[in-house]
Design a protein around this motif. Sequence first.
Motif, mmCIF file in Angstrom:
data_model
loop_
_atom_site.group_PDB
_atom_site.id
_atom_site.type_symbol
_atom_site.label_atom_id
_atom_site.label_comp_id
_atom_site.label_asym_id
_atom_site.label_seq_id
_atom_site.Cartn_x
_atom_site.Cartn_y
_atom_site.Cartn_z
ATOM 1 N N PRO A 1 0.718 -0.658 22.964
ATOM 2 C CA PRO A 1 0.078 -0.316 24.236
ATOM 3 C C PRO A 1 -0.450 -1.545 24.987
ATOM 4 C CG PRO A 1 -1.100 0.672 22.376
ATOM 5 C CD PRO A 1 0.041 -0.101 21.799
ATOM 6 N N ILE B 1 3.391 9.360 18.504
ATOM 7 C CA ILE B 1 3.433 10.103 19.778
ATOM 8 C C ILE B 1 4.630 9.612 20.589
ATOM 9 C CG2 ILE B 1 0.930 10.527 19.977
ATOM 10 C CD1 ILE B 1 0.853 8.111 21.964
ATOM 11 N N CYS C 1 6.351 8.800 24.482
ATOM 12 C CA CYS C 1 5.865 8.266 25.762
ATOM 13 C C CYS C 1 5.585 9.381 26.773
ATOM 14 C CB CYS C 1 6.869 7.274 26.346
ATOM 15 S SG CYS C 1 6.969 5.757 25.377
ATOM 16 N N CYS D 1 0.992 5.186 19.355
ATOM 17 C CA CYS D 1 2.060 4.332 19.901
ATOM 18 C C CYS D 1 2.557 3.377 18.816
ATOM 19 C CB CYS D 1 1.526 3.563 21.112
ATOM 20 S SG CYS D 1 2.734 2.451 21.841
ATOM 21 N N VAL E 1 -3.971 6.859 21.617
ATOM 22 C CA VAL E 1 -2.776 6.199 22.157
ATOM 23 C C VAL E 1 -2.428 4.988 21.285
ATOM 24 C CG1 VAL E 1 -1.930 4.794 24.105
ATOM 25 C CG2 VAL E 1 -3.099 6.971 24.532
ATOM 26 N N CYS F 1 2.201 10.656 26.047
ATOM 27 C CA CYS F 1 1.219 9.623 26.375
ATOM 28 C C CYS F 1 1.014 9.521 27.892
ATOM 29 C CB CYS F 1 1.729 8.302 25.801
ATOM 30 S SG CYS F 1 0.662 6.912 26.140
ATOM 31 N N THR G 1 7.575 1.553 30.497
ATOM 32 C CA THR G 1 6.775 1.514 29.258
ATOM 33 C C THR G 1 7.142 0.261 28.468
ATOM 34 O OG1 THR G 1 8.449 2.779 28.109
ATOM 35 C CG2 THR G 1 6.653 4.044 29.102
ATOM 36 N N ASP G 2 6.583 0.151 27.280
ATOM 37 C CA ASP G 2 6.949 -0.962 26.391
ATOM 38 C C ASP G 2 8.453 -0.873 26.114
ATOM 39 O OD1 ASP G 2 7.419 -2.685 24.356
ATOM 40 O OD2 ASP G 2 5.916 -1.873 22.980
ATOM 41 N N VAL H 1 1.530 1.723 30.923
ATOM 42 C CA VAL H 1 0.812 3.006 30.741
ATOM 43 C C VAL H 1 -0.412 2.767 29.850
ATOM 44 C CG1 VAL H 1 1.013 5.403 29.957
ATOM 45 C CG2 VAL H 1 2.980 4.273 31.001
ATOM 46 N N ARG I 1 10.187 0.447 22.833
ATOM 47 C CA ARG I 1 10.322 1.861 22.437
ATOM 48 C C ARG I 1 11.566 2.467 23.077
ATOM 49 N NH1 ARG I 1 5.559 5.910 21.487
ATOM 50 N NH2 ARG I 1 7.110 6.507 19.944
ATOM 51 N N CYS J 1 2.235 -2.439 27.411
ATOM 52 C CA CYS J 1 2.788 -1.296 28.147
ATOM 53 C C CYS J 1 1.911 -0.990 29.369
ATOM 54 C CB CYS J 1 2.839 -0.067 27.233
ATOM 55 S SG CYS J 1 3.317 1.408 28.127
HETATM 56 S S1 SF4 Z 1 3.382 5.625 23.762
HETATM 57 FE FE1 SF4 Z 1 2.214 5.211 25.612
HETATM 58 S S2 SF4 Z 1 1.444 3.145 25.383
HETATM 59 FE FE2 SF4 Z 1 3.100 3.411 23.889
HETATM 60 S S3 SF4 Z 1 4.911 2.649 24.920
HETATM 61 FE FE3 SF4 Z 1 4.832 4.853 25.269
HETATM 62 S S4 SF4 Z 1 3.765 5.068 27.209
HETATM 63 FE FE4 SF4 Z 1 3.375 3.011 26.460
#
Ligand code: SF4
Length: 345
Positions: free
Chosen positions: A245, A275, A277, A270, A266, A280, A232-233, A250, A236, A248
């Motif tokens: 996003p 939210i 990960c 994000c 999202v 997501c 992911t990013d 995802v 985070r 990222c």
């Molecule tokens: S919330 Fe979703 S888009 Fe944002 S870093 Fe996490 S996985 Fe990636």
Amino acid sequence: MSEITKKTKGRVLSGMRPTGKLHLGHYVGALQNWVRLQEQYDCFFFVADWHALTTDYADTSRVKQSCVEITTDFLAAGLDPEKSTLFIQSHVPQHAELHLLFSMVTPLGWLERVPTYKEQRENIKDKDLSTYGFLGYPLLQSADILIYRADFVPVGEDQVPHVELTREIARRFNMFYTRKGMYVFPEPQPLLTPAAKLPGTDGRKMSKSYGNTILLTDPEPVVRQKLKTMVTDPARVRRTDPGNPDVCPVGDLHKVFSDRPTILKVDEGCRSAGIGCIECKGWAADALVSILNPMQERRKKYEDNPRLAWDILEAGSSRASKVAGATMDEVRDAMGMSLDYKLDH
Ligand code: SF4
């Protein structure tokens, strides 16, 4: 011209090498587009088994089996043998005959300067690519396209030079040989497939060689598990850290497969750390499963009876042979080498 060889709408030609199970990258990069094209064009889609030999010639034991498997993937993705001609390249030997004739008129420099040739020679070190077959594979592609006098070739950006080479070959052939004052080959146009950015589970481009793929055959639990391990990013680190996003992998999956409300949810969640990960990734998995489920449903009957896919390939190869045969008659005629007893042309 018979009904089979007559062109009533624009003709599209494309192929894929049988090198293993197809993944979502293949679907987004080609198959999804092929399924759309078959509604509009007279489509010829083939399993490029001879092309597979240009890089993997030593062990051919799995080629035939792979042809059936990839065809099952084609059918599962939605290609319809009633709308498209699906065939195996090596079952239409006219491709090889035209390739041979083209090899007579093609300057070596044209092949040596094809970007993918240079690139792969430099990057692929674990295979011996110093063969004529490898140098000549773009020319075999030209024969694949021109034997059906295709109007359009769906390609990604990196393959455009191959279509350009094909156009040059067509022009060169037409310059040397005409038939009753007419050109034998039209010049095909590339149909650019919009390049969706599809990352694999490690964030690099989805590719079998990186081991980061989600296969069209992956059952739901496997898809969910693969998503769980997806990178992911990196910003985070904690649940409370906001992310982006756009950087990222995802997030990229969401942009390709999710609906608009989910993408917005999202984006907002994000960036505000609203939210997590895990949540997501669960939504991304939902979107993938909703694409893959109908495909897996469709493939069941072909898996239960692999002969069905083979029969489709045989029927398609027979139709393709008729079209290719008609082109070769004209090619031989234009070159003054027709099969019948006729000493002038
Ligand atoms: S919330 Fe979703 S888009 Fe944002 S870093 Fe996490 S996985 Fe990636």
